[in-house]
Design an enzyme around this catalytic site. Structure first.
Site, PDB file in Angstrom:
ATOM      1  N   LYS A 134      -6.909   7.178  39.535  1.00 42.70           N
ATOM      2  CA  LYS A 134      -6.643   5.831  38.988  1.00 42.70           C
ATOM      3  C   LYS A 134      -6.333   5.890  37.484  1.00 42.70           C
ATOM      4  O   LYS A 134      -5.386   5.274  37.017  1.00 42.70           O
ATOM      5  CB  LYS A 134      -7.866   4.905  39.211  1.00 42.70           C
ATOM      6  CG  LYS A 134      -8.270   4.766  40.669  1.00 42.70           C
ATOM      7  CD  LYS A 134      -9.451   3.827  40.845  1.00 42.70           C
ATOM      8  CE  LYS A 134     -10.766   4.325  40.259  1.00 42.70           C
ATOM      9  NZ  LYS A 134     -11.314   5.532  40.888  1.00 42.70           N
ATOM     10  N   ARG A 171     -21.538   8.809  43.841  1.00 40.30           N
ATOM     11  CA  ARG A 171     -20.452   7.867  43.523  1.00 40.30           C
ATOM     12  C   ARG A 171     -19.562   7.631  44.736  1.00 40.30           C
ATOM     13  O   ARG A 171     -19.116   6.522  44.985  1.00 40.30           O
ATOM     14  CB  ARG A 171     -19.613   8.427  42.357  1.00 40.30           C
ATOM     15  CG  ARG A 171     -20.342   8.299  41.014  1.00 40.30           C
ATOM     16  CD  ARG A 171     -19.766   9.235  39.967  1.00 40.30           C
ATOM     17  NE  ARG A 171     -18.381   9.003  39.672  1.00 40.30           N
ATOM     18  CZ  ARG A 171     -17.546   9.950  39.224  1.00 40.30           C
ATOM     19  NH1 ARG A 171     -17.975  11.187  39.017  1.00 40.30           N
ATOM     20  NH2 ARG A 171     -16.301   9.662  38.967  1.00 40.30           N
ATOM     21  N   ARG A 220     -11.990  18.353  36.489  1.00 41.36           N
ATOM     22  CA  ARG A 220     -11.516  17.385  35.479  1.00 41.36           C
ATOM     23  C   ARG A 220     -12.138  17.688  34.121  1.00 41.36           C
ATOM     24  O   ARG A 220     -13.298  18.041  34.000  1.00 41.36           O
ATOM     25  CB  ARG A 220     -11.902  15.967  35.889  1.00 41.36           C
ATOM     26  CG  ARG A 220     -11.663  14.982  34.745  1.00 41.36           C
ATOM     27  CD  ARG A 220     -11.716  13.541  35.158  1.00 41.36           C
ATOM     28  NE  ARG A 220     -12.968  13.155  35.759  1.00 41.36           N
ATOM     29  CZ  ARG A 220     -13.170  11.976  36.336  1.00 41.36           C
ATOM     30  NH1 ARG A 220     -12.178  11.116  36.428  1.00 41.36           N
ATOM     31  NH2 ARG A 220     -14.335  11.675  36.846  1.00 41.36           N
ATOM     32  N   ARG A 225     -17.175  15.203  32.167  1.00 37.88           N
ATOM     33  CA  ARG A 225     -17.939  13.941  32.162  1.00 37.88           C
ATOM     34  C   ARG A 225     -19.332  14.164  32.732  1.00 37.88           C
ATOM     35  O   ARG A 225     -19.514  14.957  33.647  1.00 37.88           O
ATOM     36  CB  ARG A 225     -17.197  12.888  33.010  1.00 37.88           C
ATOM     37  CG  ARG A 225     -16.378  11.951  32.173  1.00 37.88           C
ATOM     38  CD  ARG A 225     -15.491  11.030  32.952  1.00 37.88           C
ATOM     39  NE  ARG A 225     -16.122  10.305  34.048  1.00 37.88           N
ATOM     40  CZ  ARG A 225     -15.476   9.417  34.790  1.00 37.88           C
ATOM     41  NH1 ARG A 225     -14.209   9.141  34.564  1.00 37.88           N
ATOM     42  NH2 ARG A 225     -16.082   8.791  35.770  1.00 37.88           N
ATOM     43  N   ARG A 233     -15.245  -4.070  41.850  1.00 39.52           N
ATOM     44  CA  ARG A 233     -15.854  -3.055  42.716  1.00 39.52           C
ATOM     45  C   ARG A 233     -16.784  -3.652  43.750  1.00 39.52           C
ATOM     46  O   ARG A 233     -17.446  -2.921  44.483  1.00 39.52           O
ATOM     47  CB  ARG A 233     -16.661  -2.058  41.890  1.00 39.52           C
ATOM     48  CG  ARG A 233     -15.759  -1.179  41.067  1.00 39.52           C
ATOM     49  CD  ARG A 233     -16.489   0.053  40.612  1.00 39.52           C
ATOM     50  NE  ARG A 233     -15.741   0.622  39.546  1.00 39.52           N
ATOM     51  CZ  ARG A 233     -15.482   1.923  39.422  1.00 39.52           C
ATOM     52  NH1 ARG A 233     -15.950   2.774  40.285  1.00 39.52           N
ATOM     53  NH2 ARG A 233     -14.786   2.371  38.422  1.00 39.52           N
TER      54      ARG A 233
HETATM   55  P1  AP5 Z   1      -8.682  10.568  37.361  1.00 39.06           P
HETATM   56  O1  AP5 Z   1      -7.374   9.931  37.018  1.00 39.06           O
HETATM   57  O2  AP5 Z   1      -9.668  10.797  36.278  1.00 39.06           O
HETATM   58  O3  AP5 Z   1      -9.357   9.830  38.622  1.00 39.06           O
HETATM   59  P2  AP5 Z   1     -10.057   8.407  38.718  1.00 39.06           P
HETATM   60  O4  AP5 Z   1      -9.689   7.817  40.027  1.00 39.06           O
HETATM   61  O5  AP5 Z   1      -9.747   7.601  37.506  1.00 39.06           O
HETATM   62  O6  AP5 Z   1     -11.554   8.899  38.762  1.00 39.06           O
HETATM   63  P3  AP5 Z   1     -12.846   8.328  38.078  1.00 39.06           P
HETATM   64  O7  AP5 Z   1     -13.903   9.360  38.311  1.00 39.06           O
HETATM   65  O8  AP5 Z   1     -12.581   7.944  36.646  1.00 39.06           O
HETATM   66  O9  AP5 Z   1     -13.130   7.067  38.924  1.00 39.06           O
HETATM   67  P4  AP5 Z   1     -14.456   6.328  39.027  1.00 39.06           P
HETATM   68  O10 AP5 Z   1     -14.007   5.060  39.651  1.00 39.06           O
HETATM   69  O11 AP5 Z   1     -15.534   7.058  39.693  1.00 39.06           O
HETATM   70  O12 AP5 Z   1     -14.928   6.284  37.497  1.00 39.06           O
HETATM   71  P5  AP5 Z   1     -14.887   5.148  36.387  1.00 39.06           P
HETATM   72  O13 AP5 Z   1     -14.687   5.816  35.097  1.00 39.06           O
HETATM   73  O14 AP5 Z   1     -14.014   4.037  36.757  1.00 39.06           O
HETATM   74  O15 AP5 Z   1      -8.326  11.965  38.071  1.00 39.06           O
HETATM   75  C1  AP5 Z   1      -9.344  12.846  38.494  1.00 39.06           C
HETATM   76  C2  AP5 Z   1      -8.889  14.296  38.246  1.00 39.06           C
HETATM   77  O16 AP5 Z   1      -7.763  14.591  39.077  1.00 39.06           O
HETATM   78  C3  AP5 Z   1      -8.427  14.573  36.815  1.00 39.06           C
HETATM   79  O17 AP5 Z   1      -8.827  15.861  36.479  1.00 39.06           O
HETATM   80  C4  AP5 Z   1      -6.908  14.488  36.875  1.00 39.06           C
HETATM   81  O18 AP5 Z   1      -6.302  15.301  35.900  1.00 39.06           O
HETATM   82  C5  AP5 Z   1      -6.641  14.982  38.284  1.00 39.06           C
HETATM   83  N1  AP5 Z   1      -5.503  14.328  38.911  1.00 39.06           N
HETATM   84  C6  AP5 Z   1      -5.275  12.994  38.949  1.00 39.06           C
HETATM   85  N2  AP5 Z   1      -4.163  12.730  39.649  1.00 39.06           N
HETATM   86  C7  AP5 Z   1      -3.688  13.927  40.072  1.00 39.06           C
HETATM   87  C8  AP5 Z   1      -2.579  14.316  40.857  1.00 39.06           C
HETATM   88  N3  AP5 Z   1      -1.728  13.435  41.356  1.00 39.06           N
HETATM   89  N4  AP5 Z   1      -2.395  15.638  41.112  1.00 39.06           N
HETATM   90  C9  AP5 Z   1      -3.268  16.539  40.625  1.00 39.06           C
HETATM   91  N5  AP5 Z   1      -4.338  16.253  39.885  1.00 39.06           N
HETATM   92  C10 AP5 Z   1      -4.551  14.946  39.606  1.00 39.06           C
HETATM   93  O19 AP5 Z   1     -16.410   4.605  36.491  1.00 39.06           O
HETATM   94  C11 AP5 Z   1     -17.479   5.430  36.085  1.00 39.06           C
HETATM   95  C12 AP5 Z   1     -18.786   4.689  36.281  1.00 39.06           C
HETATM   96  O20 AP5 Z   1     -18.775   3.470  35.493  1.00 39.06           O
HETATM   97  C13 AP5 Z   1     -19.095   4.204  37.700  1.00 39.06           C
HETATM   98  O21 AP5 Z   1     -19.697   5.220  38.467  1.00 39.06           O
HETATM   99  C14 AP5 Z   1     -20.048   3.040  37.407  1.00 39.06           C
HETATM  100  O22 AP5 Z   1     -21.327   3.518  37.069  1.00 39.06           O
HETATM  101  C15 AP5 Z   1     -19.453   2.427  36.173  1.00 39.06           C
HETATM  102  N6  AP5 Z   1     -18.492   1.365  36.491  1.00 39.06           N
HETATM  103  C16 AP5 Z   1     -17.145   1.399  36.278  1.00 39.06           C
HETATM  104  N7  AP5 Z   1     -16.574   0.264  36.692  1.00 39.06           N
HETATM  105  C17 AP5 Z   1     -17.586  -0.512  37.168  1.00 39.06           C
HETATM  106  C18 AP5 Z   1     -17.608  -1.814  37.766  1.00 39.06           C
HETATM  107  N8  AP5 Z   1     -16.496  -2.555  37.936  1.00 39.06           N
HETATM  108  N9  AP5 Z   1     -18.816  -2.284  38.169  1.00 39.06           N
HETATM  109  C19 AP5 Z   1     -19.937  -1.572  37.991  1.00 39.06           C
HETATM  110  N10 AP5 Z   1     -19.976  -0.345  37.449  1.00 39.06           N
HETATM  111  C20 AP5 Z   1     -18.799   0.185  37.041  1.00 39.06           C
END
Ligand code: AP5
Length: 214
Positions: A14, A170, A126, A159, A89
């Protein structure tokens, strides 16, 4: 305003796809994960509350998320379109998003899908820039110099929530609390399901083929 929600499990891409689309379409990207991490880094009241849940891989309580997000969304209200990563979410968050938009605004859920094996591989390798948050993958999208960000020369780090036990937590939180939103969005808004396999350019091409930007 068109609100394009980047939706999918941890590690699906994402943040990566969001950054590319934001550049390509010249529209802002609001990432709630980045926003919360910034608050944790700056040790704000929001950050202190969020840190406890983020470390465990649990959802941060809705009221904390709303507090962090409300001014950010307000700043964007005059844009033609925005990308939102990581929100909503759960149903409560979806209802909040609906309640703050105008009747003429449209929500489109970009539902990215892939097998769990791919997610775990992406998350384990990552690295993110400590300074600017740019996202890398040691094998697929490596930095030009080891452990140094291509854009700002910042240090690359893993991270805190990318450890095997927190990744597994997660993923199960996503399945239980977030995935059910797909049905809700399918009935009430526009839902586009896209395979997140392959490189970023393949995924961008699939997204553009849907005509979402027309
Ligand atoms: P990346 O782009 O980082 O993936 P992502 O889907 O963004 O993964 P996240 O781990 O950031 O998602 P998440 O939803 O768990 O975390 P968030 O920060 O939102 O890509 C991943 C890896 O793959 C990277 O190394 C990248 O280089 C590689 N890659 C990507 N695309 C590729 C491709 N096409 N080919 C090859 N490699 C590729 O949330 C973190 C925490 O915050 C949550 O656990 C929660 O505690 C809190 N939080 C966030 N939002 C909320 C909410 N709305 N409500 C409550 N708590 C929340």
């Amino acid at each position: 305003m068109k609100v394009i929600v980047l939706f999918g499990p941890p590690g699906i891409g994402k943040g990566t796809i969001g950054a590319l689309l934001s550049k390509r379409w010249n529209i802002p990207l609001v990432s709630i994960g980045d926003l919360l991490r910034e608050n944790v880094k700056n040790n704000t009241e929001i950050g202190k509350k969020a840190d406890f849940y983020m470390k465990k891989g649990e959802l941060v309580p809705d009221e904390v998320v709303f507090e962090a997000l409300s001014c950010k969304l307000d700043e964007q209200k005059n844009n033609k379109a925005i990308l939102v990563d990581g929100f909503p979410r759960n149903l409560n968050q979806a209802n909040l998003l609906e309640s703050i938009l105008k009747p003429e605004d449209r929500i489109i859920l970009l539902n990215l899908v892939a097998d769990d094996d791919l997610l775990i591989e992406r998350l384990s390798l990552r690295r993110i820039c400590k300074k600017c948050g740019a996202i890398y993958h040691l094998k697929n999208i490596p930095p030009k110099r080891d452990n140094i960000c291509d854009y700002c020369n910042g240090e690359l780090i893993q991270r805190d929530d990318d450890t095997p036990d927190v990744i597994s937590r997660r993923l199960s939180v996503f399945r239980r609390e977030t995935q059910p939103l797909i049905d809700y969005f399918g009935e009430k808004h526009r839902l586009l399901t896209i395979s997140a396999e392959g490189g970023p350019e393949d995924i961008l091409a699939r997204i553009e083929q849907t005509g979402i930007w027309e």
